[in-house]
Design a protein around this motif. Sequence first.
Motif, PDB file in Angstrom:
ATOM      1  N   ASP A 117       0.761  -1.305   0.045  1.00 51.38           N
ATOM      2  CA  ASP A 117      -0.016  -0.079  -0.069  1.00 51.38           C
ATOM      3  C   ASP A 117       0.807   1.370  -0.248  1.00 51.38           C
ATOM      4  O   ASP A 117       1.945   1.050   0.360  1.00 51.38           O
ATOM      5  CB  ASP A 117      -0.981  -0.155   1.188  1.00 51.38           C
ATOM      6  N   ASP A 118       0.247   2.450  -0.272  1.00 46.86           N
ATOM      7  CA  ASP A 118       0.905   3.517  -0.506  1.00 46.86           C
ATOM      8  C   ASP A 118       1.832   4.206   0.573  1.00 46.86           C
ATOM      9  O   ASP A 118       2.912   4.688   0.436  1.00 46.86           O
ATOM     10  CB  ASP A 118       0.049   4.793  -1.128  1.00 46.86           C
ATOM     11  N   GLY A 130       6.459  -6.824   7.707  1.00 40.88           N
ATOM     12  CA  GLY A 130       6.575  -8.214   7.346  1.00 40.88           C
ATOM     13  C   GLY A 130       5.123  -9.068   8.039  1.00 40.88           C
ATOM     14  O   GLY A 130       4.573  -9.911   7.280  1.00 40.88           O
ATOM     15  N   ALA A 131       4.798  -8.674   9.412  1.00 40.92           N
ATOM     16  CA  ALA A 131       3.646  -9.155   9.847  1.00 40.92           C
ATOM     17  C   ALA A 131       2.487  -8.870   9.283  1.00 40.92           C
ATOM     18  O   ALA A 131       1.380  -9.645   9.119  1.00 40.92           O
ATOM     19  CB  ALA A 131       3.562  -8.778  11.264  1.00 40.92           C
ATOM     20  N   LYS A 132       2.342  -7.582   9.057  1.00 42.19           N
ATOM     21  CA  LYS A 132       1.010  -7.057   8.421  1.00 42.19           C
ATOM     22  C   LYS A 132       0.863  -7.471   6.984  1.00 42.19           C
ATOM     23  O   LYS A 132      -0.225  -7.927   6.698  1.00 42.19           O
ATOM     24  CB  LYS A 132       1.121  -5.590   8.157  1.00 42.19           C
ATOM     25  N   HIS A 133       1.929  -7.864   6.169  1.00 45.29           N
ATOM     26  CA  HIS A 133       1.795  -8.344   4.797  1.00 45.29           C
ATOM     27  C   HIS A 133       1.301  -9.837   5.030  1.00 45.29           C
ATOM     28  O   HIS A 133       0.551 -10.168   4.226  1.00 45.29           O
ATOM     29  CB  HIS A 133       3.063  -8.222   4.122  1.00 45.29           C
ATOM     30  N   MET A 134       1.684 -10.473   6.122  1.00 44.89           N
ATOM     31  CA  MET A 134       1.520 -11.957   6.118  1.00 44.89           C
ATOM     32  C   MET A 134      -0.001 -12.047   6.447  1.00 44.89           C
ATOM     33  O   MET A 134      -0.691 -12.790   5.980  1.00 44.89           O
ATOM     34  CB  MET A 134       2.407 -12.541   7.174  1.00 44.89           C
ATOM     35  N   LEU A 135      -0.326 -11.111   7.576  1.00 43.37           N
ATOM     36  CA  LEU A 135      -1.840 -11.168   7.811  1.00 43.37           C
ATOM     37  C   LEU A 135      -2.723 -10.918   6.895  1.00 43.37           C
ATOM     38  O   LEU A 135      -4.016 -10.932   6.881  1.00 43.37           O
ATOM     39  CB  LEU A 135      -1.934 -10.184   9.305  1.00 43.37           C
ATOM     40  N   THR A 136      -2.327 -10.007   5.984  1.00 45.69           N
ATOM     41  CA  THR A 136      -3.347  -9.553   4.882  1.00 45.69           C
ATOM     42  C   THR A 136      -3.150 -10.349   3.637  1.00 45.69           C
ATOM     43  O   THR A 136      -3.591  -9.831   2.677  1.00 45.69           O
ATOM     44  CB  THR A 136      -3.114  -8.073   4.611  1.00 45.69           C
ATOM     45  N   SER A 167      14.664  -8.515   9.581  1.00 41.07           N
ATOM     46  CA  SER A 167      13.580  -8.252  10.434  1.00 41.07           C
ATOM     47  C   SER A 167      12.197  -8.515   9.879  1.00 41.07           C
ATOM     48  O   SER A 167      11.228  -8.647  10.378  1.00 41.07           O
ATOM     49  CB  SER A 167      13.828  -6.728  10.667  1.00 41.07           C
ATOM     50  N   PHE A 168      12.236  -8.065   8.495  1.00 43.00           N
ATOM     51  CA  PHE A 168      10.824  -8.490   7.681  1.00 43.00           C
ATOM     52  C   PHE A 168      10.648  -9.735   7.711  1.00 43.00           C
ATOM     53  O   PHE A 168       9.554 -10.109   7.963  1.00 43.00           O
ATOM     54  CB  PHE A 168      11.325  -7.800   6.247  1.00 43.00           C
ATOM     55  N   ASN A 169      11.727 -10.511   7.572  1.00 45.40           N
ATOM     56  CA  ASN A 169      11.409 -12.133   7.552  1.00 45.40           C
ATOM     57  C   ASN A 169      10.817 -12.332   8.826  1.00 45.40           C
ATOM     58  O   ASN A 169       9.998 -13.115   9.112  1.00 45.40           O
ATOM     59  CB  ASN A 169      12.562 -12.693   7.261  1.00 45.40           C
ATOM     60  N   VAL A 170      11.393 -11.979   9.881  1.00 43.62           N
ATOM     61  CA  VAL A 170      11.036 -12.162  11.462  1.00 43.62           C
ATOM     62  C   VAL A 170       9.539 -11.663  11.495  1.00 43.62           C
ATOM     63  O   VAL A 170       8.543 -12.557  11.942  1.00 43.62           O
ATOM     64  CB  VAL A 170      11.839 -11.454  12.391  1.00 43.62           C
ATOM     65  N   PHE A 225       2.304 -17.078  12.365  1.00 45.03           N
ATOM     66  CA  PHE A 225       2.119 -17.795  13.722  1.00 45.03           C
ATOM     67  C   PHE A 225       0.795 -17.195  14.067  1.00 45.03           C
ATOM     68  O   PHE A 225      -0.166 -17.887  14.391  1.00 45.03           O
ATOM     69  CB  PHE A 225       3.259 -17.415  14.582  1.00 45.03           C
ATOM     70  N   LEU A 226       0.655 -15.768  14.077  1.00 45.03           N
ATOM     71  CA  LEU A 226      -0.871 -15.215  14.548  1.00 45.03           C
ATOM     72  C   LEU A 226      -1.909 -15.533  13.634  1.00 45.03           C
ATOM     73  O   LEU A 226      -2.835 -16.171  14.307  1.00 45.03           O
ATOM     74  CB  LEU A 226      -0.658 -13.844  14.610  1.00 45.03           C
ATOM     75  N   ALA A 227      -1.683 -15.709  12.410  1.00 48.35           N
ATOM     76  CA  ALA A 227      -2.704 -16.143  11.486  1.00 48.35           C
ATOM     77  C   ALA A 227      -3.024 -17.470  11.495  1.00 48.35           C
ATOM     78  O   ALA A 227      -4.178 -17.835  11.541  1.00 48.35           O
ATOM     79  CB  ALA A 227      -2.364 -15.877   9.930  1.00 48.35           C
TER      80      ALA A 227
END
Length: 218
Positions: free
Chosen positions: A15-16, A37-43, A158-161, A168-170
């Motif tokens: 996103d922008d 990284g977490a946001k990208h995986m969750l979305t 850090s992005f990978n972490v 894990f959350l998803a």
Amino acid sequence: MALFTSFSSIAHGIDDATKQFLESIEGAAILPFIYIGAKHMLTGYDHLLFLLGVVFFLFRGKDVLLYVSLFTLGHSLTLLYGVFSNIDVNPYIIDAIIGLSVVYKGFDNLGGFQRLFNCQPNTKVAVTIFGLFHGFGLATKIQEFQLPSNGLVTNIISFNVGVEIGQFLALAMVLIVLNFWRKHRSYLAFATLTNTAIMSAGFMLIGWQLTGYFIAAS
């Protein structure tokens, strides 16, 4: 065409607001990259659909741990290798392959290989291989930006972490829902419908990404 262009851009891009933030970073930024990284995986609906297919018929914790670990190993390797080696992969094509992974897992869960081809591919190998493609998909998100070399290694790790935290959350949310659903008869009764829906979503992802590819190439 405008609709497909817009959707495909969202589907494989960032996103922008995140884009502006990434391009303004100088040096190491551990927590922001973990968050991104977490946001990208969750979305990341494509990653989540594949994980749903992987764990749908896994009833033992050790099996869930094994398959998710194989997936994690695969996408971590290619995420890091893709960025640090500057491997140029077309994001539309790689995301179409990720859509194919969703179709594959839904088809596998439906017993399609045994019914149509009288064989069963090694699921562990398949999950690992598709994990490699998912990692390249993640790498293309980062490669869209010219990140400064200062702090790059720290930021990518850090992005990978963050991706692993998001996964894990998803996964925890998916397993909570599945474990609750498994207590009811409707779970197995709707297993065919659910995995057919997973396959259908995978075909839609493939179609969207290939449409984006051809529009971008025209």
